[in-house]
Design a protein around this motif. Structure first.
Motif, PDB file in Angstrom:
ATOM      1  N   GLY A  18      -6.200  13.967 -10.948  1.00  0.00           N
ATOM      2  CA  GLY A  18      -6.365  15.125 -10.076  1.00  0.00           C
ATOM      3  C   GLY A  18      -5.113  15.473  -9.300  1.00  0.00           C
ATOM      4  N   ASN A  19      -3.972  14.904  -9.707  1.00  0.00           N
ATOM      5  CA  ASN A  19      -2.731  15.159  -8.959  1.00  0.00           C
ATOM      6  C   ASN A  19      -2.234  16.589  -9.090  1.00  0.00           C
ATOM      7  OD1 ASN A  19      -2.597  12.661  -7.808  1.00  0.00           O
ATOM      8  ND2 ASN A  19      -0.887  11.904  -9.045  1.00  0.00           N
ATOM      9  N   HIS A  20      -2.824  17.377  -9.960  1.00  0.00           N
ATOM     10  CA  HIS A  20      -2.525  18.816 -10.010  1.00  0.00           C
ATOM     11  C   HIS A  20      -3.139  19.548  -8.832  1.00  0.00           C
ATOM     12  CE1 HIS A  20      -6.657  19.342 -11.329  1.00  0.00           C
ATOM     13  NE2 HIS A  20      -6.437  18.428 -12.282  1.00  0.00           N
ATOM     14  N   ALA A 171      -9.209  -1.443  -8.132  1.00  0.00           N
ATOM     15  CA  ALA A 171      -9.348  -0.210  -7.348  1.00  0.00           C
ATOM     16  C   ALA A 171      -8.715  -0.395  -5.972  1.00  0.00           C
ATOM     17  CB  ALA A 171     -10.813   0.169  -7.227  1.00  0.00           C
ATOM     18  N   MET A 172      -7.379  -0.451  -5.970  1.00  0.00           N
ATOM     19  CA  MET A 172      -6.659  -0.675  -4.715  1.00  0.00           C
ATOM     20  C   MET A 172      -6.163   0.642  -4.116  1.00  0.00           C
ATOM     21  SD  MET A 172      -3.075  -2.294  -6.142  1.00  0.00           S
ATOM     22  CE  MET A 172      -3.778  -3.671  -7.019  1.00  0.00           C
ATOM     23  N   TYR A 173      -6.922   1.711  -4.317  1.00  0.00           N
ATOM     24  CA  TYR A 173      -6.545   3.019  -3.795  1.00  0.00           C
ATOM     25  C   TYR A 173      -6.322   2.950  -2.288  1.00  0.00           C
ATOM     26  CZ  TYR A 173      -8.458   4.537  -8.271  1.00  0.00           C
ATOM     27  OH  TYR A 173      -8.724   4.678  -9.603  1.00  0.00           O
ATOM     28  N   GLY A 174      -5.167   3.418  -1.871  1.00  0.00           N
ATOM     29  CA  GLY A 174      -4.853   3.443  -0.452  1.00  0.00           C
ATOM     30  C   GLY A 174      -4.322   2.138   0.102  1.00  0.00           C
ATOM     31  N   ASP A 175      -4.319   1.076  -0.706  1.00  0.00           N
ATOM     32  CA  ASP A 175      -3.851  -0.230  -0.230  1.00  0.00           C
ATOM     33  C   ASP A 175      -3.249  -1.014  -1.409  1.00  0.00           C
ATOM     34  OD1 ASP A 175      -3.314  -2.347   1.399  1.00  0.00           O
ATOM     35  OD2 ASP A 175      -5.402  -2.989   1.663  1.00  0.00           O
ATOM     36  N   PRO A 176      -2.135  -0.510  -1.959  1.00  0.00           N
ATOM     37  CA  PRO A 176      -1.592  -1.076  -3.207  1.00  0.00           C
ATOM     38  C   PRO A 176      -0.727  -2.324  -2.992  1.00  0.00           C
ATOM     39  CG  PRO A 176      -0.255   0.785  -2.538  1.00  0.00           C
ATOM     40  CD  PRO A 176      -1.367   0.668  -1.514  1.00  0.00           C
ATOM     41  N   ASP A 229       6.260  13.797  -7.048  1.00  0.00           N
ATOM     42  CA  ASP A 229       6.725  13.532  -5.683  1.00  0.00           C
ATOM     43  C   ASP A 229       5.748  12.580  -4.999  1.00  0.00           C
ATOM     44  OD1 ASP A 229       7.582  13.559  -3.057  1.00  0.00           O
ATOM     45  OD2 ASP A 229       7.647  15.746  -2.880  1.00  0.00           O
ATOM     46  N   ASN A 230       6.221  11.361  -4.706  1.00  0.00           N
ATOM     47  CA  ASN A 230       5.352  10.362  -4.075  1.00  0.00           C
ATOM     48  C   ASN A 230       5.004  10.685  -2.631  1.00  0.00           C
ATOM     49  OD1 ASN A 230       7.293   8.165  -5.942  1.00  0.00           O
ATOM     50  ND2 ASN A 230       5.086   8.303  -6.244  1.00  0.00           N
ATOM     51  N   SER A 231       5.666  11.659  -2.039  1.00  0.00           N
ATOM     52  CA  SER A 231       5.424  11.963  -0.625  1.00  0.00           C
ATOM     53  C   SER A 231       4.355  13.030  -0.412  1.00  0.00           C
ATOM     54  CB  SER A 231       6.730  12.409   0.049  1.00  0.00           C
ATOM     55  OG  SER A 231       7.160  13.675  -0.445  1.00  0.00           O
ATOM     56  N   ARG A 232       3.768  13.532  -1.468  1.00  0.00           N
ATOM     57  CA  ARG A 232       2.709  14.531  -1.311  1.00  0.00           C
ATOM     58  C   ARG A 232       1.512  13.907  -0.583  1.00  0.00           C
ATOM     59  NH1 ARG A 232       3.391  19.227  -4.224  1.00  0.00           N
ATOM     60  NH2 ARG A 232       5.058  19.212  -5.793  1.00  0.00           N
ATOM     61  N   ASP A 233       0.684  14.756   0.028  1.00  0.00           N
ATOM     62  CA  ASP A 233      -0.376  14.266   0.909  1.00  0.00           C
ATOM     63  C   ASP A 233      -1.472  13.498   0.177  1.00  0.00           C
ATOM     64  OD1 ASP A 233       0.863  15.284   3.131  1.00  0.00           O
ATOM     65  OD2 ASP A 233      -0.279  17.171   3.125  1.00  0.00           O
ATOM     66  N   PHE A 234      -1.900  13.988  -0.978  1.00  0.00           N
ATOM     67  CA  PHE A 234      -3.027  13.363  -1.675  1.00  0.00           C
ATOM     68  C   PHE A 234      -2.682  11.930  -2.051  1.00  0.00           C
ATOM     69  CE2 PHE A 234      -5.346  12.975  -5.925  1.00  0.00           C
ATOM     70  CZ  PHE A 234      -6.507  12.491  -5.339  1.00  0.00           C
ATOM     71  N   PHE A 239       1.132   6.126  -5.158  1.00  0.00           N
ATOM     72  CA  PHE A 239       1.411   4.973  -6.026  1.00  0.00           C
ATOM     73  C   PHE A 239       1.709   5.396  -7.462  1.00  0.00           C
ATOM     74  CE2 PHE A 239      -3.200   5.560  -5.825  1.00  0.00           C
ATOM     75  CZ  PHE A 239      -3.531   5.678  -7.171  1.00  0.00           C
ATOM     76  N   ALA A 240       1.832   6.704  -7.687  1.00  0.00           N
ATOM     77  CA  ALA A 240       2.051   7.199  -9.044  1.00  0.00           C
ATOM     78  C   ALA A 240       3.513   7.039  -9.456  1.00  0.00           C
ATOM     79  CB  ALA A 240       1.637   8.666  -9.143  1.00  0.00           C
TER      80      ALA A 240
END
Length: 339
Positions: A18-20, A171-176, A229-234, A239-240
């Motif tokens: 969903g990074n689009h 599933a370490m979303y938000g805490d990699p 861009d790793n600095s985008r808000d989503f 971690f991409a």
């Protein structure tokens, strides 16, 4: 592609997901970036909020998914773009309507970790006969083996042909954090699964270390989130892999494959020529002249480069021999020089 065993290096999936952020132009850009970086496949997540979240039970999450939605026709266009740039089109389909629409366009199916136990969706995917990747975040081995057994019951050919990939995932979303990656679980999966099942890894860590370690532990399919861009808000941008990071990984895989060579220990004759071997190896030489009839003792011998005449490996066979003629120090020796 009918089997993950058909390719000679790990299969790389760039997970745009969903990074689009619901922007078709952005989706196109990310697809082209991933293709240029060397991905084998580009993957999206095809969902509608009403088909994935109960809006009465979780209205906030329902609203979240609504912001990241593209239409099925837009996914068709993206699939056509994949054909043009020669990468496989993938999409995690989270409901039967999306599955029926997108299946003809999808090269490799993907079951996300949340749908590991959703056999209602897994059954028609297995019936297509196409390769399937199953992510296993939040799962224990019993659940993983049950899903594999279910696929095998529905369509044994997928498993037997190497078309089923079970992907370690956390599933370490938000805490990699690195310590959450638990990459040794790849070994556990390989040991527990039927030998025809391919083991893969779906990454949510920072940087390229985990994906490389996963490959060295035997992962043959690597999925990594993708952004520009790793600095985008989503959150999923953070971690991409960027285009540069993904390309670095793909180059690593290509060089690794070149370097692996063959599982046989012989000289690499293209560079380790007979002349080079002789230059590096030692031969047996006399340290001083000796007359015919001399019994050769160790104090008369030495081993030096280059290898001309009798090899240094025959040193102890020369000791005790009798010179059959007068011999000159440091000249190459021959077995005919002794009796």
């Amino acid at each position: 592609m009918n089997s993950f065993l058909e390719i000679d290096r790990p299969y790389v999936i760039a997970e745009i997901g969903g990074n689009h952020e619901g922007d078709m132009d952005f989706a196109r850009k990310l697809l082209l970036d991933a293709a240029e970086a060397g991905a084998d496949a580009v993957k999206f997540q095809a969902y509608s909020p009403d088909k994935i979240v109960n809006k009465l039970q979780d209205p906030e999450r329902h609203q979240h998914f609504g912001k990241f939605t593209l239409s099925l026709e837009q996914y068709r266009e993206l699939a056509e773009m994949c054909v043009e740039v020669e990468v496989d089109f993938m999409a995690s389909v989270w409901d039967m309507g999306a599955f029926r629409f997108l299946d003809p366009l999808i090269a490799v199916h993907k079951i996300g970790s949340g749908d590991l136990t959703n056999y209602r969706l897994l059954k028609p995917m297995a019936e297509t006969g196409k390769p399937i990747c199953i992510a296993t975040a939040m799962a224990d081995m019993e659940e993983v083996l049950a899903a594999v057994a279910f696929v095998r019951d529905v369509n044994p050919a997928i498993v037997e042909s190497g078309g089923l990939c079970v992907m370690h995932c956390v599933a370490m979303y938000g805490d990699p954090r690195d310590e959450y990656a638990n990459l040794a679980a790849i070994d556990a999966l390989a040991a527990a699964l039927p030998p025809q099942v391919v083991v893969g890894y779906s990454d949510h860590t920072l940087g390229n270390v985990a994906v490389k370690v996963a490959v060295e532990r035997g992962a043959r399919v690597i999925e990594t989130h993708f952004t520009d861009d790793n600095s985008r808000d989503f959150r999923d941008h953070h971690f991409a892999h960027t285009k540069e990071e993904l390309n670095d990984f793909v180059v690593y895989l290509r060089r690794r494959q070149e370097m692996l060579g063959r599982a046989v220990k012989v000289p690499v004759f293209e560079v380790e020529t007979s002349d080079r071997i002789a230059e590096f190896r030692r031969a047996v030489y006399l340290r001083r002249d000796c007359l015919a009839g001399t019994v050769v003792s160790e104090d008369l011998l030495t081993t030096l480069r280059p290898l001309r005449g009798i090899s240094a490996s025959e040193y102890f066979k020369v000791v005790g021999k009798v010179a059959s003629r007068d011999l000159v120090a440091y000249e190459p020796l021959d077995w005919g020089d002794f009796k």
